[in-house]
Design an enzyme around this catalytic site. Structure first.
Site, short mmCIF file in Angstrom:
data_model
loop_
_atom_site.label_atom_id
_atom_site.label_comp_id
_atom_site.label_asym_id
_atom_site.label_seq_id
_atom_site.Cartn_x
_atom_site.Cartn_y
_atom_site.Cartn_z
N ARG A 23 0.80 -1.23 0.00
CA ARG A 23 0.00 0.00 0.00
C ARG A 23 0.83 1.28 0.00
O ARG A 23 0.33 2.37 -0.20
CB ARG A 23 -0.95 -0.02 1.21
N THR A 88 1.16 -13.07 8.11
CA THR A 88 1.72 -12.91 9.46
C THR A 88 1.79 -14.25 10.20
O THR A 88 2.73 -14.47 10.99
CB THR A 88 0.88 -11.89 10.27
N GLY A 110 6.79 -4.71 12.79
CA GLY A 110 7.85 -3.79 12.35
C GLY A 110 7.30 -2.48 11.81
O GLY A 110 8.03 -1.52 11.62
N GLY A 148 -7.93 -5.19 12.04
CA GLY A 148 -8.71 -6.32 12.51
C GLY A 148 -9.45 -5.93 13.78
O GLY A 148 -8.96 -5.09 14.55
N ALA A 434 46.02 41.51 -1.26
CA ALA A 434 44.71 41.33 -1.88
C ALA A 434 44.85 41.04 -3.37
O ALA A 434 45.75 41.55 -4.03
CB ALA A 434 43.86 42.58 -1.67
C1 UD1 Z 1 -2.27 -6.74 10.75
C2 UD1 Z 1 -3.33 -7.62 11.40
C3 UD1 Z 1 -4.52 -6.74 11.79
C4 UD1 Z 1 -4.09 -5.61 12.69
C5 UD1 Z 1 -2.95 -4.82 12.04
C6 UD1 Z 1 -2.36 -3.84 13.02
C7 UD1 Z 1 -3.08 -9.79 10.30
C8 UD1 Z 1 -3.66 -10.75 9.34
N1 UD1 Z 1 -3.72 -8.64 10.47
O1 UD1 Z 1 -2.82 -6.24 9.55
O2 UD1 Z 1 -5.49 -7.54 12.47
O3 UD1 Z 1 -5.17 -4.79 12.99
O4 UD1 Z 1 -1.88 -5.69 11.63
O5 UD1 Z 1 -1.44 -2.98 12.41
O6 UD1 Z 1 -2.07 -10.09 10.91
N2 UD1 Z 1 4.64 -9.38 7.72
C9 UD1 Z 1 5.59 -10.39 7.66
N3 UD1 Z 1 5.38 -11.43 6.81
C10 UD1 Z 1 4.27 -11.53 6.02
C11 UD1 Z 1 3.30 -10.50 6.09
C12 UD1 Z 1 3.51 -9.45 6.96
O7 UD1 Z 1 6.60 -10.34 8.35
O8 UD1 Z 1 4.17 -12.52 5.27
C13 UD1 Z 1 4.89 -8.24 8.63
C14 UD1 Z 1 4.86 -6.90 7.92
O9 UD1 Z 1 6.15 -6.53 7.49
C15 UD1 Z 1 4.33 -5.96 9.00
C16 UD1 Z 1 3.52 -6.87 9.90
O10 UD1 Z 1 3.87 -8.20 9.57
O11 UD1 Z 1 5.41 -5.38 9.73
C17 UD1 Z 1 2.02 -6.68 9.70
O12 UD1 Z 1 1.71 -6.90 8.35
P1 UD1 Z 1 0.69 -5.97 7.55
O13 UD1 Z 1 0.60 -6.46 6.17
O14 UD1 Z 1 1.00 -4.56 7.78
O15 UD1 Z 1 -0.67 -6.36 8.31
P2 UD1 Z 1 -1.94 -5.43 8.42
O16 UD1 Z 1 -2.72 -5.55 7.17
O17 UD1 Z 1 -1.57 -4.10 8.89
MG MG Z 2 0.21 -3.06 9.01
#
Ligand code: UD1
Ligand code: MG
Length: 472
Positions: A23, A88, A110, A148, A434
């Site tokens: 995004r 995640t 992160g 979430g 100068a």
């Molecule tokens: C996630 C939560 C959501 C919560 C929000 C808070 C899930 C499915 N959803 O959504 O409920 O409200 O965070 O900010 O977890 N990452 C990895 N590996 C991956 C995917 C993501 O390490 O395969 C890391 C990303 O780098 C990031 C963190 O996990 O730092 C969260 O991922 P992101 O895609 O931002 O999740 P959100 O959609 O924000």
């Molecule tokens: Mg996030």
């Protein structure tokens, strides 16, 4: 401030940082985007390290793994590679062999950089006191959209039934205000005993860590929620607009911290001061000043508008007038700079020296009490104490291939509009007339003239005009 650091193997912190950050629409991995002058991930690590020793902090890397590693390797943490980005939940599966020996793990995102160590510790304490398998840090921000939502068994209970992602919310659930922060504590045994039950049966075809809530409940394990006092603390950054908001919050907090320590900042909302900057009491910062990187500024300094200072050390009682750019330089006490001085990397300005209007300095030591006040370039130079560098002086340091050094010894006087062709040395106490071009060394106490002698042709102008033409 915090904290109780548990240095044993009871607790690890796991930071999820493998995601791409789709995004943001950026080539750079999300966790490397900066707020407060530091990558998002570096903020999270800084907080984590105050709760457990760095060797118990594990960063899960994946997208641009090498760049992410390189950016934070100096912080002493360990790394786990998530080879494929499958969500995640998959991130935590990938870390199983690294952290299963710990009794509990704290999971941080992160991309949520404002989390404070005290809050992380509170989540851990709550988790232990409730003997929970999973503890979810929640919050109620003004706008819950995109996060979430946490479904409690009842509004007054701290036990949780499930977490539902934004895209899966029913019309009824859309009204729920309590969001999942993405920060959790887990007891490792039930977590890894059940994590393989995660499926990719959802909008993104990913393994969602959030589904662990319902899975653990089904396995008769306790899942609880703890609400953060300050919803801002758990804000994540998924878009550039959100990053800008976090950045503004961090900088406002930094300005407040400095003001409470005696630094006067006028119109703090216009100043950009990075997280790691240090400034002494009774220093005044005018509007529209930027102080960046690892800069340190002493007490009783005055920094006027539109100056930009990066990675520099500035001692006490320094005057920095409007519009100065100071980069990777050292400024001793009582120095006066500007307006409009440009100090490039390696400038070392000794006590009481003056660098004035439109003077550029690079890789140069300017000695104690020396002055270069107007329209000058000093590059690759060693300048002693009490030297006067006249207006328009240029050190010609570059021959088109190599850079050469100019030495000006103590007490020398360089007349205005002189060019000093390096390598060259002007001896102690000597004068350069100068308008000279100096190509040979000048011994101590001498006068060097490097210009053609002036000729005066008396009556020349009058003759040219002729007599009686009436022009003048
Ligand atoms: C996630 C939560 C959501 C919560 C929000 C808070 C899930 C499915 N959803 O959504 O409920 O409200 O965070 O900010 O977890 N990452 C990895 N590996 C991956 C995917 C993501 O390490 O395969 C890391 C990303 O780098 C990031 C963190 O996990 O730092 C969260 O991922 P992101 O895609 O931002 O999740 P959100 O959609 O924000
Ligand atoms: Mg996030």
């Amino acid at each position: 401030m915090p904290s109780k650091k548990s240095s044993n193997h009871n607790l690890a912190v796991l930071i999820m940082a493998a995601g791409k950050g789709t995004r943001l629409k950026s080539k750079r991995a999300k966790v490397l985007h900066q707020v407060g002058g530091k990558p998002l991930l570096a903020h999270v690590i800084t907080s984590a390290r105050q709760v457990v020793p760095a060797e118990n902090v594990y960063v899960i890397v994946g997208h641009q793994a090498e760049e992410v590693r390189a950016a934070v390797a100096h912080m002493g943490v360990k790394f786990v590679l998530q080879a494929e980005l499958r969500g995640t939940g998959h991130a935590i599966m990938s870390s199983r062999d690294h952290v299963r020996q710990y009794e509990n793990i704290l999971v941080l995102s992160g991309d949520a950089p404002l989390i404070r160590p005290t809050t992380i510790t509170r989540v851990h304490d709550f988790h232990l006191s409730r003997k929970a398998a999973m503890t979810i840090l929640t919050a109620e921000p003004h706008v819950p959209i995109g996060y979430g939502r946490v479904i409690r068994t009842s509004p007054s209970s701290d036990t949780v039934r499930a977490i539902v992602e934004q895209k899966a919310l029913t019309k009824q659930q859309e009204k729920l205000k309590e969001i999942n922060s993405g920060i959790y504590a887990f007891a490792t045994r039930p977590l890894f005993a059940n994590i393989d039950r995660l499926t990719t049966d959802n909008a993104h075809r990913e393994f969602y860590l959030t589904d662990m809530a319902a899975i653990l409940v089904k396995a008769k394990a306790r899942v609880v929620a703890m609400k953060a006092d300050d919803p801002n603390e758990v804000l994540g950054a998924n878009t550039l607009a959100e990053l800008a908001e976090l950045d503004a919050m961090l900088r406002a907090a930094k300005a407040r911290e400095l003001m409470s320590a005696g630094v006067a900042i006028y119109r703090p909302e216009t100043c950009v001061i990075d997280s790691e900057v240090e400034i002494g009491a009774d220093t005044v910062i005018e509007p529209f000043v930027q102080i960046l990187g690892k800069s340190r500024i002493g007490s009783d300094c005055h920094i006027r508008s539109f100056s930009i200072i990066r990675d520099s050390q500035i001692a006490d009682g320094v005057q920095i007038r409007a519009g100065c750019i100071i980069d990777q330089s050292q400024i001793a006490s009582q120095v006066v700079l500007g307006p409009y001085s440009h100090l490039r990397p390696g400038s070392d300005i000794a006590e009481g020296a003056h660098v004035g209007n439109f003077v550029e300095v690079k890789k140069t030591r300017l000695g104690r009490g020396s002055k270069a006040n107007h329209l000058t370039y000093l590059g690759d130079s060693e300048i002693g104490a009490n030297v006067n560098v006249g207006a328009g002086t240029i050190t010609c340091n570059y021959d088109g291939v190599n850079k050469h050094v100019t030495v000006i010894e103590e007490g020398a006087f360089i007349g205005s509009d002189s060019t000093l062709v390096a390598p060259v040395r002007v001896g102690k106490g000597s004068y350069v007339a100068a308008g000279s071009t100096i190509t040979d060394d000048v011994p101590a106490d001498a006068l060097a003239l490097g210009r053609s002698r002036q000729t005066v042709k008396e009556g020349w102008a009058k003759k040219k005009r002729g007599s009686g033409t009436g022009n003048r």
